[in-house]
Scaffold this active site. Structure first.
Site, PDB file in Angstrom:
ATOM      1  N   ARG A 115      30.603  26.181  51.982  1.00 43.98           N
ATOM      2  CA  ARG A 115      31.922  25.714  52.430  1.00 43.98           C
ATOM      3  C   ARG A 115      32.834  26.935  52.533  1.00 43.98           C
ATOM      4  NH1 ARG A 115      36.681  22.890  50.464  1.00 43.98           N
ATOM      5  NH2 ARG A 115      37.197  21.169  51.871  1.00 43.98           N
ATOM      6  N   THR A 171      30.864  35.594  32.213  1.00 45.65           N
ATOM      7  CA  THR A 171      32.202  35.023  32.126  1.00 45.65           C
ATOM      8  C   THR A 171      32.860  35.493  30.848  1.00 45.65           C
ATOM      9  OG1 THR A 171      33.460  32.985  31.735  1.00 45.65           O
ATOM     10  CG2 THR A 171      31.129  32.917  31.217  1.00 45.65           C
ATOM     11  N   GLY A 221      35.113  35.665  39.093  1.00 48.44           N
ATOM     12  CA  GLY A 221      36.005  36.700  38.590  1.00 48.44           C
ATOM     13  C   GLY A 221      35.237  37.889  38.049  1.00 48.44           C
ATOM     14  N   GLY A 246      34.199  32.536  48.236  1.00 46.79           N
ATOM     15  CA  GLY A 246      33.214  32.748  49.294  1.00 46.79           C
ATOM     16  C   GLY A 246      31.998  31.860  49.184  1.00 46.79           C
ATOM     17  N   ARG A 291      61.000  37.203  15.132  1.00 48.13           N
ATOM     18  CA  ARG A 291      60.831  36.255  16.236  1.00 48.13           C
ATOM     19  C   ARG A 291      59.509  35.513  16.133  1.00 48.13           C
ATOM     20  NH1 ARG A 291      62.588  40.758  20.665  1.00 48.13           N
ATOM     21  NH2 ARG A 291      64.851  40.376  20.673  1.00 48.13           N
ATOM     22  N   ASP A 316      29.792  29.608  35.976  1.00 47.56           N
ATOM     23  CA  ASP A 316      29.264  28.296  36.341  1.00 47.56           C
ATOM     24  C   ASP A 316      29.402  27.988  37.828  1.00 47.56           C
ATOM     25  OD1 ASP A 316      31.987  28.134  36.213  1.00 47.56           O
ATOM     26  OD2 ASP A 316      32.066  26.372  34.919  1.00 47.56           O
ATOM     27  N   GLY A 325      41.271  31.179  29.259  1.00 45.15           N
ATOM     28  CA  GLY A 325      40.460  30.134  28.649  1.00 45.15           C
ATOM     29  C   GLY A 325      40.759  28.807  29.313  1.00 45.15           C
ATOM     30  N   ARG A 326      40.050  28.532  30.404  1.00 45.84           N
ATOM     31  CA  ARG A 326      40.317  27.320  31.191  1.00 45.84           C
ATOM     32  C   ARG A 326      39.912  26.055  30.435  1.00 45.84           C
ATOM     33  NH1 ARG A 326      41.145  25.974  36.501  1.00 45.84           N
ATOM     34  NH2 ARG A 326      41.264  28.182  36.991  1.00 45.84           N
TER      35      ARG A 326
END
Length: 342
Positions: A86, A145, A17, A82, A182, A123, A190-191
C-alpha cells in the site's frame, strides 16, 4: 572457473524507525556472507524503496561496512511509510493514491538473482516481511525496536542504548528539580510497551512512573507528591511513557493519522503536569526526550546483540530456514516463526 556455481546473492534492508545497532546488524550480515560463504550482498535503501525505485539496490562490500560498528542510525536509510502493499503516491489530481508494488518487489528480487532477503525491523516491518514470505519470497527477520515490544525475543537491540539515554536524562533532571523545588515530568517513548519508562524510571530513581500497561489516576499521583512534601522532599521526578493514559481516558496524539502519515503519540506528560499543578498546587516543568532516544552510538550490549543477530540471520539463509526471525532466548540466539513474533 568452469563448473563453479555463481556466488549466492542475498539482500538486506531496514524498515521502521531507526535505532542504535542497525549498522552492527548490517556489518555482521555483510562480513558473514562474504568471509564465511563468499556470497554477494545488496542493500535496499530506505526499506523496500530499493526494490521499487531504480538504482537503489546497492552492492555491499567489506569496505562499505568498515568503521560503521559504533555509528548510530543506518547507512542504508529507513522509513516507516513505504509499505509495498500500500505504497502512497501523489496522483495526477494531487490526491494521494495507494499502489500495490508487491509484485514489482518480487520481480526485482528475482531479476537481481537474490536468493534471500534479510529484513530488519519492528512489528510493522516484519508484518510486511511475513506477507512477502506467504507470497513466496525467502525472507528472514531480525527484530529491531527501542520499545522492546516484540514478545518472541527477550530483548531487541536498540533498547539498551535508549534506556541508557533516558536514564542519563533522568539523572540530569534530578539536579535541576532539586535546585528549584519543582516537579519535573519526563516523557519517554513507548507506544504500547512501557519498558523504557519503567526501567529508566527505576534506574534513575523516579518517584512516579506511568506506563501504557497500567492506566493511572491523577489522584494517586497527587497523593504521592504530597506524601513526599510532608517528608521534606521539595521536588519530585515523574517519568511518563508517551502511550500512557488515565483511567477512563484515552491516549494523546500530537499529529498524524491523515493520508499515509501514521499517528504520532505525544503530549500526555504536558497534560498530566498541567492537571497535577492545578490539583496539587505545585510548580511543574515538562521535558520530552523524543528522538534523542533513537540517536547516538549504540552501547556495547546493542553492538554485540546486533552483531549476533546479523550472523544468525545469514546462518538461517545458509540453511534455507526462511519465514523465521532470529531471537534471544535465555541469553542464546534462537529463531522463531515471523508470524509468531508479530
Amino acid at each position: 572457473m568452469n563448473g563453479m556455481q555463481p556466488a549466492k546473492r542475498i539482500g538486506v534492508l531496514c524498515g521502521g524507525g531507526d535505532c542504535p545497532g542497525l549498522n552492527a546488524v548490517i556489518r555482521a550480515v555483510v562480513k558473514t556472507s562474504i568471509l564465511r560463504y563468499g556470497w554477494e550482498v545488496f542493500g535496499s535503501e530506505d526499506s523496500f524503496d530499493g526494490f521499487i525505485q531504480a538504482e537503489r539496490l546497492v552492492p555491499m562490500t567489506l569496505d562499505t561496512v568498515r568503521g560503521i560498528l559504533p555509528l548510530g542510525g543506518t547507512i542504508l536509510g529507513t522509513t516507516n511509510r513505504g509499505n509495498p502493499f500500500r505504497y502512497p503516491e501523489q496522483g495526477e489530481d494531487g490526491e494521494l493514491v495507494y499502489i500495490d508494488y508487491s509484485k514489482d518487489v518480487m520481480e526485482r528480487f528475482e531479476k537481481m538473482g537474490l536468493e534471500a532477503l534479510i529484513v530488519v525491523g519492528g512489528d510493522g516491518t516484519l508484518a510486511i516481511a511475513q506477507r512477502f514470505f506467504e507470497a513466496g519470497l525467502p525472507v528472514i527477520g531480525v527484530p529491531k525496536t527501542i520499545d522492546n515490544d516484540l514478545l518472541a525475543t527477550e530483548v531487541t537491540f536498540g533498547f539498551d542504548t535508549a534506556l541508557q539515554t533516558a536514564t542519563d536524562a533522568i539523572d540530569r533532571i534530578h539536579t535541576t528539580a532539586a535546585s528549584h523545588g519543582r516537579v519535573m515530568f519526563i516523557e519517554l517513548m513507548g507506544r504500547n510497551a512501557g519498558w523504557i519508562a519503567l526501567e529508566a524510571g527505576l534506574a534513575g530513581g523516579a518517584d512516579v512512573i506511568l506506563i501504557p500497561e497500567i492506566p493511572f489516576y491523577i489522584e494517586s499521583i497527587c497523593r504521592k507528591l504530597k506524601e513526599r512534601k510532608k517528608r521534606g522532599r521539595r521536588f519530585s521526578v515523574v517519568v511518563v511513557a508517551e502511550g500512557a493514559f488515565p483511567n477512563e481516558g484515552e491516549r494523546i496524539y500530537q499529529g498524524g493519522g491523515r493520508d499515509h502519515e501514521p499517528l504520532r503519540l505525544g503530549g500526555i506528560a504536558s497534560q498530566v503536569a498541567e492537571q497535577v499543578s492545578k490539583d496539587c498546587g505545585v510548580e511543574t516543568r515538562v521535558i520530552v526526550l523524543g528522538h534523542l532516544q533513537r540517536g547516538g552510538s549504540p552501547t556495547p550490549f546493542d553492538r554485540i546483540l546486533g552483531s549476533r543477530f546479523g550472523v544468525a540471520a545469514v546462518e538461517l539463509a545458509a540453511r534455507g530456514q526462511f519465514g523465521r526471525m532470529v531471537s534471544l532466548r535465555c541469553g542464546q540466539i534462537d529463531s522463531v516463526w515471523i508470524r509468531d513474533a508479530v
